[in-house]
Design a protein around this motif. Structure first.
Motif, short mmCIF file in Angstrom:
data_model
loop_
_atom_site.label_atom_id
_atom_site.label_comp_id
_atom_site.label_asym_id
_atom_site.label_seq_id
_atom_site.Cartn_x
_atom_site.Cartn_y
_atom_site.Cartn_z
N GLY A 57 0.79 -1.22 0.00
CA GLY A 57 0.00 0.00 0.00
C GLY A 57 0.83 1.28 0.00
O GLY A 57 0.28 2.37 0.15
N GLU A 58 2.14 1.14 -0.19
CA GLU A 58 3.03 2.29 -0.23
C GLU A 58 4.33 1.87 -0.89
O GLU A 58 4.60 0.67 -1.06
N VAL A 59 5.15 2.85 -1.29
CA VAL A 59 6.42 2.55 -1.94
C VAL A 59 7.35 1.85 -0.96
O VAL A 59 7.60 2.33 0.15
N VAL A 60 7.85 0.68 -1.38
CA VAL A 60 8.82 -0.07 -0.58
C VAL A 60 10.01 -0.44 -1.47
O VAL A 60 9.92 -0.44 -2.69
N THR A 61 11.12 -0.75 -0.82
CA THR A 61 12.31 -1.21 -1.51
C THR A 61 12.49 -2.70 -1.24
O THR A 61 12.40 -3.13 -0.07
N ILE A 62 12.70 -3.46 -2.28
CA ILE A 62 12.93 -4.90 -2.11
C ILE A 62 14.43 -5.17 -2.07
O ILE A 62 15.23 -4.38 -2.58
N PRO A 63 14.86 -6.26 -1.46
CA PRO A 63 16.29 -6.57 -1.40
C PRO A 63 16.89 -6.73 -2.79
O PRO A 63 16.24 -7.19 -3.72
N GLY A 64 18.12 -6.36 -2.93
CA GLY A 64 18.81 -6.47 -4.22
C GLY A 64 20.21 -6.98 -4.03
O GLY A 64 20.58 -7.39 -2.93
N PRO A 65 21.01 -6.98 -5.09
CA PRO A 65 20.65 -6.48 -6.42
C PRO A 65 19.78 -7.46 -7.19
O PRO A 65 19.75 -8.65 -6.89
N GLN A 66 19.06 -6.93 -8.18
CA GLN A 66 18.21 -7.75 -9.04
C GLN A 66 19.02 -8.20 -10.26
O GLN A 66 19.78 -7.42 -10.82
N ARG A 67 18.82 -9.45 -10.69
CA ARG A 67 19.69 -10.01 -11.72
C ARG A 67 18.93 -10.66 -12.87
O ARG A 67 19.43 -11.57 -13.52
N SER A 68 17.74 -10.21 -13.17
CA SER A 68 16.98 -10.78 -14.28
C SER A 68 17.67 -10.47 -15.61
O SER A 68 18.38 -9.46 -15.75
N ILE A 69 17.43 -11.32 -16.63
CA ILE A 69 17.91 -10.99 -17.97
C ILE A 69 17.14 -9.81 -18.55
O ILE A 69 17.60 -9.20 -19.52
N MET A 70 15.99 -9.47 -17.96
CA MET A 70 15.25 -8.26 -18.35
C MET A 70 15.92 -7.08 -17.67
O MET A 70 15.39 -6.47 -16.74
N ALA A 71 17.11 -6.74 -18.15
CA ALA A 71 18.01 -5.83 -17.43
C ALA A 71 17.38 -4.47 -17.17
O ALA A 71 17.60 -3.87 -16.11
N GLY A 72 16.61 -3.98 -18.10
CA GLY A 72 16.00 -2.67 -17.93
C GLY A 72 14.95 -2.62 -16.84
O GLY A 72 14.50 -1.53 -16.46
N LEU A 73 14.55 -3.78 -16.34
CA LEU A 73 13.52 -3.85 -15.30
C LEU A 73 14.11 -4.23 -13.94
O LEU A 73 13.37 -4.43 -12.98
N ASN A 74 15.43 -4.30 -13.85
CA ASN A 74 16.09 -4.71 -12.61
C ASN A 74 16.16 -3.55 -11.62
O ASN A 74 17.22 -2.97 -11.38
N CYS A 75 15.02 -3.21 -11.06
CA CYS A 75 14.91 -2.06 -10.16
C CYS A 75 14.33 -2.51 -8.81
O CYS A 75 13.41 -3.33 -8.77
N GLY A 76 14.86 -1.95 -7.75
CA GLY A 76 14.42 -2.35 -6.41
C GLY A 76 13.48 -1.39 -5.73
O GLY A 76 12.88 -1.72 -4.70
N THR A 77 13.31 -0.18 -6.29
CA THR A 77 12.45 0.84 -5.67
C THR A 77 11.67 1.58 -6.75
O THR A 77 12.27 2.11 -7.68
N PRO A 78 10.34 1.65 -6.65
CA PRO A 78 9.57 2.43 -7.62
C PRO A 78 9.90 3.91 -7.54
O PRO A 78 10.28 4.42 -6.48
N SER A 79 9.74 4.60 -8.65
CA SER A 79 9.91 6.04 -8.68
C SER A 79 8.77 6.70 -7.92
O SER A 79 7.59 6.44 -8.18
N MET A 80 9.12 7.61 -7.02
CA MET A 80 8.10 8.32 -6.24
C MET A 80 7.18 9.14 -7.14
O MET A 80 5.99 9.27 -6.86
#
Length: 377
Positions: A265-288
């Protein structure tokens, strides 16, 4: 490895979504190589999904770059430099005049953190303006994407960790001579990321113009790759008023920061780093700055595996669209969750392939193609 899942959005309220802007379109039309990118049919994918039609907005050749990202990066750079020079946005100053004025201020640089395409686009803008570019990349970025950024004349800094670590490093470099042009926002830094979203509206307006002219059917389903949410926010603004269009957000299973934020229900940060082959989507925090529109505009969010992304790349290739793994993620979301999403023979799907093969060896491995590093057959 986390399992793919579907999250129905309890926060959806499309009346709260901002309107799509169009002020960037005239600017983009003045840039070298601008023309609307194609929308093509994909009958093989339609048969695979069991839907009436599939159309693909193909962003593999946007202004001589392999991604739509140049739309946001160029407009945000333009606005950032205008502000730095104390000039209003309606001053009517084009890139040649802006370059002339910048020549009197040596030592200026553009700074950007990137998983690939955004940083390359910022570097291209720096080259057009005759100033430097310092691009920060996560330590797992593949060499072809690094080489592409360097080819634009940029200086590369490899940051220990993932995309979020590169973002933090870019923020630390900001000063009166180093202008950060980021597609994500944080406390105290919101305007350039907002301009990035506004820049993407050029692409969305191109789509809407084809729909209004009946060249393309009004879609019943539009999946959109998430990342930090800038692209997704532009998609939402374009289609929030379309009552019969479902919007589906798509993220990798191990880079699902938006889905996790929706659940919280709010912006959170997930643990990283992210390592998907979808490199452009490897983000741990949404843009405010993207969160309000994305959280209110999407009907559901789904997460997808790397193998689903590879299958999506193959299917797009079979229908004549050369897409990178991130560009194919929207289709991957439909492939992985077609039954749960209730896709059927009355559906008209619009896919946005946001990039071409930015990692050519991987593309060749996935599809069996024989592209060169320059992307030629």
């Amino acid at each position: 490895m986390p399992q793919p899942r579907v999250i129905q959005n309890p926060l959806v309220d499309r009346r709260a979504v901002k309107s799509l802007v169009d002020e960037s379109q005239a600017f983009h039309r003045s840039m070298p190589g601008y023309q609307p990118t194609r929308i093509t049919t994909a009958p093989g994918i339609a048969a695979k999904l069991g839907v009436r039609s599939v159309h693909v907005k193909d962003e593999s050749g946007r202004m001589n770059m392999p991604s739509f990202k140049v739309l946001g990066a160029s407009w945000a750079t333009y606005r950032t430099i205008l502000r730095a020079l104390g000039l209003p946005v309606d001053a009517g100053i084009g890139l040649p005049e802006l370059k002339r004025r910048l020549a009197t201020r040596p030592g200026l640089r553009l700074i950007a953190a990137t998983d690939g395409n955004h940083g390359r686009a910022v570097a291209r803008m720096a080259a057009l303006l005759g100033i430097g570019a310092h691009i920060l990349v996560p330590d797992d970025m593949v060499q072809p994407r690094i080489d592409a950024i360097v080819s634009e004349g940029a200086e590369i800094e490899i940051v220990d960790g993932g995309y979020d670590d590169a973002i933090q490093r870019s923020a630390d470099l900001a000063d009166e001579n180093n202008f950060v042009v980021s597609d994500t926002s944080w406390g105290g830094y919101v305007d350039p990321p907002g301009w990035v979203i506004d820049g993407y509206s050029t692409m969305i307006n191109e789509i809407l113009q084809e729909i209004e002219s009946s060249t393309v059917p009004r879609p019943t389903v539009v999946p959109a790759q998430i990342g930090v949410g800038a692209f997704a926010a532009a998609v939402v603004r374009g289609f929030a008023g379309s009552e019969h269009t479902r919007l589906i957000g798509v993220e990798p299973t191990d880079a699902d920061c938006m889905a996790a934020s929706i659940e919280a229900g709010e912006v959170v940060t997930i643990p990283g780093p992210q390592r998907s082959i979808m490199a452009g989507l490897n983000c741990g925090t949404p843009s405010m700055i993207a969160w309000p529109d994305v959280s209110r505009g999407f009907d559901a969010f789904v997460t997808v595996t790397d193998s689903a992304a590879e299958e999506a790349v193959r299917l797009l290739y079979a229908d004549g669209v050369f897409s990178g793994e991130s560009g194919a993620a929207g289709l991957a979301g439909l492939l992985e969750h077609a039954a749960a999403l209730g896709l059927g023979t009355e559906d008209d799907i619009l896919l946005i392939s946001t990039e071409g093969p930015t990692n050519v060896p991987a593309f060749n491995r996935i599809t069996g193609a024989q592209l060169t590093e320059q992307g030629q057959k």
